[in-house]
Write an enzyme that holds these catalytic residues in place. Structure first.
Site, PDB file in Angstrom:
ATOM      1  N   LEU A   1      82.969  31.010  68.902  1.00  0.00           N
ATOM      2  CA  LEU A   1      82.336  32.186  68.321  1.00  0.00           C
ATOM      3  C   LEU A   1      81.030  32.434  69.062  1.00  0.00           C
ATOM      4  CD1 LEU A   1      81.924  33.219  64.645  1.00  0.00           C
ATOM      5  CD2 LEU A   1      79.887  33.047  66.074  1.00  0.00           C
ATOM      6  N   ILE A   2      80.825  33.676  69.482  1.00  0.00           N
ATOM      7  CA  ILE A   2      79.627  34.056  70.227  1.00  0.00           C
ATOM      8  C   ILE A   2      78.937  35.189  69.489  1.00  0.00           C
ATOM      9  CG2 ILE A   2      78.701  34.772  72.461  1.00  0.00           C
ATOM     10  CD1 ILE A   2      81.347  33.912  73.735  1.00  0.00           C
TER      11      ILE A   2
ATOM     12  N   ILE B   1      74.180  39.116  78.426  1.00  0.00           N
ATOM     13  CA  ILE B   1      74.731  37.775  78.566  1.00  0.00           C
ATOM     14  C   ILE B   1      75.842  37.539  77.554  1.00  0.00           C
ATOM     15  CG2 ILE B   1      74.229  35.302  78.429  1.00  0.00           C
ATOM     16  CD1 ILE B   1      71.389  35.933  79.355  1.00  0.00           C
TER      17      ILE B   1
ATOM     18  N   TYR C   1      57.766  36.459  70.476  1.00  0.00           N
ATOM     19  CA  TYR C   1      59.058  36.117  71.079  1.00  0.00           C
ATOM     20  C   TYR C   1      59.052  34.676  71.573  1.00  0.00           C
ATOM     21  CZ  TYR C   1      62.998  36.284  74.356  1.00  0.00           C
ATOM     22  OH  TYR C   1      64.167  36.026  75.038  1.00  0.00           O
TER      23      TYR C   1
END
Length: 279
Positions: A7-8, A15, A151
């Site tokens: 699972l991505i 990407i 970030y």
């Protein structure tokens, strides 16, 4: 039911999209997830062009119910889960005096807590399969960068969490890795989710420094960035290697850049470098 299942997250572009196609090419049953399935056209086209099939599903990493439903659906339909690739994330441009703490929390929700939501839901199934937990972080998870405080804080947190989790998970048969890209030729401006010119205009005393940083960064993205497919090669390495490293950089540049920090005991080398980015 016999093929391994991965699972991505965050596969609408960049990407994540490239990694989904690469994993499917490598023979994995690939569950490609994204927050808005209405944005899956590019993903579907890339899969069709590559001659592979993807199982495309909705998953919002900031919504625990969405995460749980996606993981449960994979187990129900495929019977197993052998790997998770945490790729979903969002860039950010700003500095502390000019933004609210709530703004910083939003960045953390996507880039840090989103990773935890997915990883926690997946771990029981990864333990059952002796699987892999892979997280795409950033060279910004190693080297703090100007106007990327929120970030980088989120990516630092992910790196620290996964580095701490890795030996614990390994005792139960789960391999943990982080993949650290540098500049990747996705859209810098769209990824940060803000108009840089508007941000500079509103930056007050920080305007000149932000202008220098933005100009330098856009130039780097235009001239020296990897393609998403090149960065995805390192993700595939973490997925398929017999004994993947914990920390994998996606390019020689990323290895050199992170290496500065990892040998910089007093911080002077990093600050000497990044100080030059703001003029």
């Amino acid at each position: 039911m016999s093929s391994k299942v991965v699972l991505i997250t965050g596969t609408s572009s960049g990407i994540g999209l490239a990694a989904a196609v690469a994993a499917a090419r490598a023979g994995w049953q690939t569950v490609a997830t994204l927050r808005d399935t209405g944005r899956a056209d590019a993903l579907r086209k890339a899969a069709a062009d590559a001659g592979v099939e993807l199982d495309i599903r909705r998953l919002d990493v900031t919504d625990e119910a969405s995460v749980a439903a996606a993981i449960e659906g994979v187990i129900s339909d495929h019977g197993r889960l052998d790997a998770v690739i945490n790729n979903a994330g969002a860039g950010h441009l700003g500095t502390l005096e000019n933004e609210t703490v709530a703004d910083v929390r939003k960045v953390m929700e996507v880039n840090f807590f989103g990773v935890l939501h997915v990883s926690k839901a997946a771990l029981p199934h990864l333990r059952a399969s002796g699987g892999r937990l892979i997280t795409v972080t950033s060279v910004g998870g190693v080297v703090g960068q100007p106007f990327n405080e929120a970030y980088c804080a989120a990516k630092f947190a992910v790196e620290g969490y996964m580095e701490s989790l890795a030996p614990v998970a390994a005792k139960l048969g789960v391999t943990v890795s982080v993949v650290e890209p540098g500049a990747v030729a996705t859209e810098f401006v769209s990824n940060i989710g803000v108009d840089p010119e508007a941000a500079i205009a509103a930056a007050g005393p920080y305007a000149d420094a932000m202008r220098a940083y933005v100009d330098r960064t856009i130039s780097q993205f235009l001239s020296g960035a990897q393609t998403p497919a090149e960065a995805a090669d390192s993700v595939l390495e973490a997925l398929t290697a017999d004994r993947p490293a914990f920390r994998i950089q996606t390019s020689d540049w990323a290895r050199g850049f992170t290496g500065i920090k990892l040998t910089d005991l007093d911080g002077s080398a990093v600050l000497g470098l990044t100080g030059g980015w703001v003029g």
